[in-house]
Write an enzyme that holds these catalytic residues in place. Structure first.
Site, short mmCIF file in Angstrom:
data_model
loop_
_atom_site.label_atom_id
_atom_site.label_comp_id
_atom_site.label_asym_id
_atom_site.label_seq_id
_atom_site.Cartn_x
_atom_site.Cartn_y
_atom_site.Cartn_z
N CYS A 37 28.91 68.21 57.48
CA CYS A 37 28.02 67.20 58.07
C CYS A 37 26.82 67.88 58.74
CB CYS A 37 28.80 66.30 59.02
SG CYS A 37 27.91 64.79 59.46
N HIS A 67 33.85 64.59 56.09
CA HIS A 67 34.55 65.39 57.10
C HIS A 67 35.98 65.70 56.65
CE1 HIS A 67 31.76 65.26 60.60
NE2 HIS A 67 31.31 64.16 60.00
N GLU A 103 37.98 67.75 58.01
CA GLU A 103 38.86 67.94 59.18
C GLU A 103 39.34 66.60 59.74
OE1 GLU A 103 35.71 67.80 59.30
OE2 GLU A 103 34.95 67.16 61.26
#
Lengths: 264, 98
Positions: A86, A203, A205
């Site tokens: 990002c 994302h 994560e």
């Protein structure tokens, strides 16, 4: 394996990355302050999401000139694995470590939603253990994720196989409806010519534990762990080494193929 | 010291979503005849009088603008009164809007 997670002023996904790498995947993690000038001892570096330096001037523009980026550049030059997520992707673009630029979302809105992306290249440490066409579900949250590259640069990137992820529907079809931000040719992630530096807007994560709705993002981290460890430790006859290096047993007199090298 | 004003805009043809949003706002106020809006940014620098144009250009190319998507023009303070206001020709760009 030892990861570094870089923390810029106003990074806000750094803790999430540290949590996934340390608590979920059991790796060593060093939190790297943006004033650091060395990344010695690290096997891979993550530039997390957020709004570094308030996104002043342009998203990632000021962070790209922070002291730590000199170290990241040197780390990338010797083949170190670098992942920008990002805002981290925006920083890598602004630093010139990845090709292209980000525009504001074409839809005139901040997009905070779940998307699907298709793996377009497995010639990077973060996708080495996946297969081309693999569809991953991950969240996005950005206002400036409209990937842009002028025509000639775009052709170069496409021909060199530097598009790593494309927005797609759940079945892997790359359609304009599946494009959340207007990115040219649905590009969601790209890599450098050598393949060791990767950036993507979704994302991973935030998609690494079942409780969060998807574990697909974990595959990227598992891939780089497998790749780096195999390059270092796996017996040369093993399937693991073959996957990690792209070298079949008959080719094993040669040195490992650089990331980004393609079969003719 | 002299005041330099740098105007950064998206290149023609590069999608300006911010400009489109502003145009929608103008339309909502009834200014429906506005045919297009482009939003850029203005950066004022206080620099030594003798700073060469090439240095200013290098600043733009390396940092203040992203040459892939943006273009810039540099305006120098001509009034010499150090009011931090360059003399800018009135509506230098509006004539291009048809």
């Amino acid at each position: 394996m030892r990861f570094g997670v870089v923390i810029f002023p106003a990074s806000n996904c750094d803790r999430d990355c540290v949590h996934v790498l340390r608590a979920v995947l059991g790796q060593e993690v060093e939190e790297v302050w943006y004033e650091e000038r060395s990344l010695d001892g690290l096997d891979a570096v993550v530039l997390p999401g957020g709004f570094a330096y308030g996104d002043y001037l342009r998203a990632g523009a000021v962070a790209a000139r922070a002291p730590v980026m000199t170290a990241v550049r040197a780390f990338a030059q010797v083949g170190g694995a670098v992942l920008g997520i990002c805002n981290g992707f925006q920083i890598l673009l602004e630093a010139g470590l990845l090709p292209g630029a980000m525009l504001r979302n074409a839809v005139l809105r901040f997009r905070c939603t779940t998307v699907h992306v298709r793996v377009e290249s497995t010639q990077t440490p973060f996708t080495r253990t996946l297969r081309e066409g693999h569809v991953l579900q991950m969240p996005i949250a950005h206002g400036e994720g409209n990937y842009f590259a002028p025509g000639s640069l775009l052709s170069t990137i496409e021909e060199a196989g530097q598009v790593v992820f494309r927005y797609c529907d759940a079945d892997g079809r790359v359609t304009s409806d599946a494009n959340p931000n207007g990115s040219v040719r649905n590009v969601a992630g790209v890599c450098n010519p050598a393949g060791n530096v990767v950036g993507l807007m979704p994302h991973p994560e935030r998609a690494s534990e079942e409780v969060l709705g998807s574990r697909d993002g974990r595959l990227l981290f598992e891939s780089v762990i497998t790749t780096v460890i195999a390059r270092r430790e796996a017996p040369k006859q093993s399937r693991l080494y073959e996957i990690a290096t792209g070298l079949r047993p008959s080719q094993q007199g040669r040195s490992p193929r650089p990331f980004g090298a393609r079969d003719d | 010291m002299t005041t330099i004003r740098i105007i950064v805009t998206l290149k023609p043809g590069v999608l300006d979503a911010q400009g489109q949003a502003v145009q929608q706002g103008l339309r909502a106020l009834g200014y429906e005849s506005v045919g297009g809006v482009r939003v850029g940014k203005c950066i004022e620098l206080a620099v030594p009088d003798e700073m060469p144009p090439e240095t200013l250009d290098a600043m733009c190319e390396r940092f203040l603008a992203n040459p892939l998507i943006e273009e810039w023009r540099v305006e120098r303070d001509e009034d010499g009164e150090e009011k931090s206001r360059s003399r800018v020709p009135a509506f230098p760009r509006s004539r291009e809007v048809r």
